[in-house]
Design an enzyme around this catalytic site. Structure first.
Site, PDB file in Angstrom:
ATOM      1  N   ASP A 101       1.667  -0.968 -16.560  1.00  0.00           N
ATOM      2  CA  ASP A 101       1.622  -0.579 -15.149  1.00  0.00           C
ATOM      3  C   ASP A 101       0.825  -1.622 -14.377  1.00  0.00           C
ATOM      4  O   ASP A 101       0.106  -2.443 -14.955  1.00  0.00           O
ATOM      5  CB  ASP A 101       1.006   0.815 -14.981  1.00  0.00           C
ATOM      6  N   GLU A 165      -2.888   2.427 -17.680  1.00  0.00           N
ATOM      7  CA  GLU A 165      -4.254   1.904 -17.677  1.00  0.00           C
ATOM      8  C   GLU A 165      -4.835   1.892 -16.271  1.00  0.00           C
ATOM      9  O   GLU A 165      -6.036   2.100 -16.093  1.00  0.00           O
ATOM     10  CB  GLU A 165      -4.261   0.485 -18.252  1.00  0.00           C
TER      11      GLU A 165
END
Length: 444
Positions: A101, A165
């Site tokens: 991400d 994350e």
């Protein structure tokens, strides 16, 4: 296989295949922006390209040596675990933390399209090139090369590509779920390298953070008759000054902060100010100052926990409330007590958000020593450093018994920034560092 032979087999980064893969990943960056509830990343878009690269070398679909697992806890948001088996049970080295991400990017603010890879000389430009899709591509290329060349290694090499994350406060999606399910337990047997920092040097410490809010309550009144008011703005300012003085007295700089290379000691400071509004000639009834404690002293010293810090801040506020008459005031009519009305100003400190703990990597571990030697050999020098930002996922791994070391090959100056880019030459050196790590462990 000895170290020189493994280095020769694994070679150097294939720039052509690396850039080709990175181009595909950056092309997905628009869809993996992590800013809920508006933007929920679809990490499987990135995972697909990782799997497309590695499955031809897998035991299940390609007849190769790689053991590839795609593990999802939330639809469309998978994690990928890739294992290259070694010959000696218990010899393991892992590369973890490459997350699929990214933070958001507004194309209107950029000088180029953030959601497609563009190349300007040595610069590879786009959202995620430094944080962290560049590392996803880099570690994928390492595993692809292992699968293709099939070197006979004593050590099992594991790569873990993770989801979520950039918003790790949402649980049960990424590495936290993998750890909870025991899927990474074997990685405790060897050094774990978290590949998500920058500037080609070992990052050996991170800061923790405790968000706080200090609310001051006074008495609303016309500003022309300030002697009839209790000004919460003045109360908050003076109280915060006193709290800060006590904080720095009780938590001075720790000697290990110099060893770990922190840029600043622990700090306690305001970052935001709010009040209910009203006319300029009106003293409000209340206001709130918000801020954070950014700290590294506590876990380095081993003497304090986040709960200890919270308790201390609460004690400061309680003492100031009990002795509010003694608090410094501002001018001849500034006051925090109106005896005739039986009114006292009051402070309340709250901690609405969960604190984040920092990390101090083990400087005596084999993982740290091989990372330093690899860095010095490849980059030409080694200078470990620490950051006062927080990486909570690393601390959670450390608390679970993993020997975590951290490094990265993007650029700190472009982390979460507009016009993000990394350097191809830095990524090439990152690959050589990985190969050196593996090779050194072969000599153990």
């Amino acid at each position: 296989m000895d170290s020189s032979a493994s280095k020769e087999v694994l070679g150097t980064l294939n720039k052509e295949t690396f850039v080709s893969l990175l181009s595909k990943l950056i092309g997905e960056s628009k869809y993996v922006q992590n800013n809920p509830p508006e933007l929920i990343p679809e990490e499987n878009r990135v995972a697909k390209h990782v799997l497309d690269t590695l499955l031809p070398y897998s035991t299940t679909t390609g007849g190769g040596p790689l053991i590839v697992n795609h593990v999802s806890y939330v639809q469309g948001r998978g994690n990928v675990i890739v294992e290259y088996p070694g010959t000696v049970p218990g010899n393991i080295v892992s590369f973890v933390g490459c997350h699929m991400d990214v933070v958001t990017a507004n194309p209107d603010d950029w000088d180029f399209d953030p959601f497609s890879l563009s190349i300007d000389g040595d610069k590879l430009r786009g959202r995620g090139t430094t944080d962290c899709l560049g590392h996803v591509a880099l570690v994928t290329e390492l595993m692809r090369q292992l699968g293709e060349t099939k070197p006979k290694l004593k050590s099992t090499v594991v790569a873990v590509f993770i989801a979520n994350e950039e918003n790790s406060s949402i649980l049960g999606v990424g590495v936290d779920a993998l750890v909870k399910d025991g899927l990474l337990n074997k990685l405790k047997q060897g050094p774990l390298f978290w590949i998500d920092t920058a500037d080609k040097q070992p990052c050996i410490g991170t800061g923790g953070m405790i968000p706080w809010k200090l609310q001051a309550t006074g008495k609303l009144f016309h500003s022309g008759l300030a002697h009839k008011a209790i000004n919460p703005l003045e109360l908050a300012m003076e109280a915060l000054k006193e709290i800060q003085l006590r904080f720095y007295r009780d938590f001075p700089p720790h000697p290990k902060e110099q060893v770990y290379g922190f840029a600043t000691p622990s700090t306690m400071k305001p970052t935001q100010w709010t009040y209910p509004g009203g006319g300029l000639n009106q003293i409000p009834a209340e206001c709130t100052i918000s801020g954070d404690v950014s700290w590294n002293y506590f876990y380095l010293s081993g003497s304090f926990s986040t709960q200890d810090v919270v308790k201390k801040l609460q004690e400061y506020v309680e003492d100031i409330n009990a002795n509010i008459e003694k608090l410094d005031s501002r001018g001849p009519v500034s006051k925090y007590v109106l005896p005739d009305e039986n009114l006292r100003g009051r402070l309340q400190i709250s901690f609405d958000e969960a604190p984040m703990s920092g990390v101090a990597c083990n400087l005596d571990s084999r993982g740290f020593h091989v990372l330093c030697k690899a860095t010095k050999d490849v980059v030409g020098h080694v200078k470990p450093y620490s950051i006062t930002g927080s990486l909570p996922l690393i601390r959670e791994l450390q608390d679970e018994g993993f020997d975590v070391q951290t490094s990265g090959y993007g650029l700190m100056a472009t982390y979460h920034a507009r016009n993000e880019y990394c350097l191809l030459t830095d990524m090439c050196q990152g690959y050589e560092v990985f190969v050196s790590i593996i090779s050194q462990l072969e000599d153990d």
